[in-house]
Scaffold this motif. Structure first.
Motif, short mmCIF file in Angstrom:
data_model
loop_
_atom_site.label_atom_id
_atom_site.label_comp_id
_atom_site.label_asym_id
_atom_site.label_seq_id
_atom_site.Cartn_x
_atom_site.Cartn_y
_atom_site.Cartn_z
N TYR A 34 0.84 -1.21 0.00
CA TYR A 34 0.00 0.00 0.00
C TYR A 34 0.89 1.27 0.00
CZ TYR A 34 -3.90 3.04 1.19
OH TYR A 34 -4.87 4.01 1.17
N PRO A 35 0.54 2.31 -0.73
CA PRO A 35 -0.62 2.44 -1.62
C PRO A 35 -0.35 1.84 -3.00
CG PRO A 35 0.59 4.50 -1.58
CD PRO A 35 1.29 3.59 -0.61
N LEU A 36 -1.40 1.42 -3.66
CA LEU A 36 -1.28 0.85 -5.00
C LEU A 36 -0.83 1.93 -5.98
CD1 LEU A 36 -1.85 -1.82 -6.58
CD2 LEU A 36 -4.10 -0.87 -7.12
N ASP A 37 0.27 1.67 -6.71
CA ASP A 37 0.80 2.69 -7.62
C ASP A 37 0.22 2.58 -9.03
OD1 ASP A 37 1.99 0.30 -8.20
OD2 ASP A 37 4.05 1.04 -8.16
N ILE A 38 -0.91 1.91 -9.16
CA ILE A 38 -1.62 1.81 -10.43
C ILE A 38 -3.05 2.28 -10.19
CG2 ILE A 38 -2.53 0.24 -12.19
CD1 ILE A 38 -0.10 -1.52 -11.76
N LYS A 39 -3.56 3.17 -11.04
CA LYS A 39 -4.93 3.66 -10.86
C LYS A 39 -5.89 2.76 -11.61
CE LYS A 39 -7.99 7.64 -11.21
NZ LYS A 39 -8.61 7.26 -9.91
N LEU A 40 -6.92 2.30 -10.89
CA LEU A 40 -7.93 1.42 -11.46
C LEU A 40 -9.27 2.13 -11.51
CD1 LEU A 40 -7.07 -1.83 -9.44
CD2 LEU A 40 -6.23 -1.18 -11.70
N ASP A 41 -10.10 1.76 -12.48
CA ASP A 41 -11.43 2.34 -12.60
C ASP A 41 -12.34 1.32 -13.26
OD1 ASP A 41 -13.45 4.17 -12.32
OD2 ASP A 41 -12.95 5.29 -14.13
N LEU A 42 -13.64 1.40 -12.98
CA LEU A 42 -14.60 0.48 -13.58
C LEU A 42 -15.00 1.01 -14.95
CD1 LEU A 42 -16.18 -2.13 -12.87
CD2 LEU A 42 -18.09 -0.66 -12.22
N GLN A 43 -14.66 0.26 -15.98
CA GLN A 43 -14.98 0.65 -17.35
C GLN A 43 -15.55 -0.54 -18.09
OE1 GLN A 43 -11.42 2.32 -19.13
NE2 GLN A 43 -11.66 4.26 -18.04
N SER A 44 -16.68 -0.36 -18.74
CA SER A 44 -17.35 -1.43 -19.49
C SER A 44 -17.53 -2.68 -18.63
CB SER A 44 -16.57 -1.78 -20.77
OG SER A 44 -16.43 -0.65 -21.59
N ASP A 45 -17.92 -2.45 -17.36
CA ASP A 45 -18.17 -3.52 -16.40
C ASP A 45 -16.93 -4.36 -16.12
OD1 ASP A 45 -20.00 -4.68 -14.63
OD2 ASP A 45 -20.36 -6.37 -15.97
N ILE A 47 -12.88 -3.93 -14.16
CA ILE A 47 -11.94 -3.08 -13.44
C ILE A 47 -10.68 -2.96 -14.28
CG2 ILE A 47 -10.67 -2.73 -11.30
CD1 ILE A 47 -12.69 -4.55 -9.91
N SER A 48 -10.43 -1.77 -14.81
CA SER A 48 -9.36 -1.57 -15.79
C SER A 48 -8.26 -0.67 -15.25
CB SER A 48 -9.94 -0.94 -17.07
OG SER A 48 -10.99 -1.72 -17.59
N VAL A 49 -7.06 -0.86 -15.78
CA VAL A 49 -5.94 0.02 -15.48
C VAL A 49 -6.09 1.27 -16.34
CG1 VAL A 49 -3.43 0.29 -15.51
CG2 VAL A 49 -4.43 -1.93 -14.96
N VAL A 50 -6.20 2.44 -15.70
CA VAL A 50 -6.39 3.69 -16.44
C VAL A 50 -5.17 4.60 -16.35
CG1 VAL A 50 -8.91 3.64 -16.24
CG2 VAL A 50 -7.55 4.76 -14.46
N PHE A 51 -4.26 4.30 -15.41
CA PHE A 51 -3.05 5.13 -15.31
C PHE A 51 -1.98 4.34 -14.57
CE2 PHE A 51 -0.27 8.19 -13.16
CZ PHE A 51 0.12 8.99 -14.24
N GLY A 52 -0.74 4.46 -15.07
CA GLY A 52 0.39 3.79 -14.44
C GLY A 52 0.67 2.45 -15.08
N GLY A 56 5.17 -4.99 -16.97
CA GLY A 56 4.37 -5.57 -18.05
C GLY A 56 2.88 -5.29 -17.95
N ILE A 57 2.43 -4.69 -16.85
CA ILE A 57 1.02 -4.32 -16.70
C ILE A 57 0.80 -2.99 -17.41
CG2 ILE A 57 -0.81 -3.79 -15.05
CD1 ILE A 57 0.82 -5.44 -12.99
N ARG A 58 -0.14 -2.96 -18.34
CA ARG A 58 -0.33 -1.78 -19.18
C ARG A 58 -1.71 -1.17 -19.00
NH1 ARG A 58 2.95 -2.68 -24.76
NH2 ARG A 58 4.62 -3.99 -23.94
N VAL A 59 -1.82 0.08 -19.40
CA VAL A 59 -3.12 0.74 -19.42
C VAL A 59 -4.05 -0.04 -20.36
CG1 VAL A 59 -4.37 2.82 -20.13
CG2 VAL A 59 -2.20 3.02 -18.88
N GLY A 60 -5.26 -0.30 -19.90
CA GLY A 60 -6.21 -1.08 -20.68
C GLY A 60 -6.34 -2.52 -20.19
N TYR A 61 -5.34 -3.01 -19.44
CA TYR A 61 -5.44 -4.34 -18.85
C TYR A 61 -6.54 -4.32 -17.79
CZ TYR A 61 -1.22 -6.27 -21.05
OH TYR A 61 -0.31 -6.75 -21.95
N VAL A 62 -7.11 -5.50 -17.50
CA VAL A 62 -8.19 -5.59 -16.53
C VAL A 62 -7.79 -6.51 -15.38
CG1 VAL A 62 -9.97 -5.13 -18.25
CG2 VAL A 62 -9.30 -7.49 -17.77
N VAL A 63 -8.46 -6.34 -14.25
CA VAL A 63 -8.21 -7.19 -13.08
C VAL A 63 -8.96 -8.51 -13.27
CG1 VAL A 63 -8.52 -7.43 -10.59
CG2 VAL A 63 -7.88 -5.21 -11.57
#
Length: 216
Positions: A34-45, A47-52, A56-63
């Motif tokens: 903690y804290p998570l250095d990747i910003k996540l947001d709910l997109q198209s139902d 949980i997606s990476v929107v920043f950071g 190998g984890i890229r913007v657009g990847y999902v949880v």
């Protein structure tokens, strides 16, 4: 050398055939403090990476999962809220698995329609009359190839950057379409293609292109 997928789009922009030949399941699991250095947001139902980006984890990847529990939408398999779990400092260190989002059938239909519109726009933007429209879109990881017939049907092949012989594959797909769709008395024009022989010959043409660099 790899062919990833094939799309056939009718003259109105409707997706009438789609086949994923190589499914790239890119997944990676990391343990975070903690804290998570990747910003996540709910997109198209999802949980997606929107920043950071990291490891190998890229913007657009999902949880895909949290602490080994599969994520569906924003919920874990036990019904708890995944976003609340990730935001709670007391749950750290936390293990999160990320992956590339899997396209749904509706998303594929929407993308086919969008490409159809982009194709038409490219023709209008051309400084020269009689433009053929988009024939190739190249990125650092894949190339999109497109062949439009005189009747407006588009054959789209997505391949890796090293694949050769895609032009011959596009023309072979057109021949297969003419032989096993248009000549099929039970097939209705502009409608989805659901013919086993068509599927079999498409797969065979793709495999031949990958092995020999030519579909002919």
């Amino acid at each position: 050398m790899t062919v990833f997928s094939v799309y056939v789009v009718n003259k109105a922009g409707g997706l009438i055939f789609q086949y994923d030949h190589q499914k790239q399941n890119v997944e990676m699991e990391k343990t975070f403090s903690y804290p998570l250095d990747i910003k996540l947001d709910l997109q198209s139902d999802q949980i997606s990476v929107v920043f950071g980006q990291r490891d190998g984890i890229r913007v657009g990847y999902v949880v895909l999962s949290v602490n080994g529990k599969t994520v569906n939408g924003r919920k874990l398999e036990d019904g708890s809220d995944a976003i609340e779990l990730i935001e709670d400092e007391s749950n750290y260190p936390i293990s999160i698995k990320f992956g590339r989002p899997k396209l749904s059938s509706n998303q594929k239909i929407m993308m086919a329609s969008m490409f159809h519109s982009l194709y038409a726009i490219s023709v209008q933007l051309s400084p020269e009359p009689g433009s053929s429209g988009i024939q190739k879109l190249e990125t650092d990881t894949f190339i999109l190839h497109c062949h439009q017939t005189v009747t407006g049907v588009k054959f789209i092949v997505i391949s890796d950057t090293k694949q050769v012989g895609v032009e011959s594959l596009l023309h072979r797909l057109y021949t297969i379409y003419a032989d096993f769709a248009l000549k099929n008395p039970f097939y209705s024009l502009e409608m989805p293609i659901r013919t086993e022989l068509f599927d079999t010959h498409v797969i065979s043409a793709i495999e031949q292109t990958e092995k020999t660099g030519s579909a002919i």
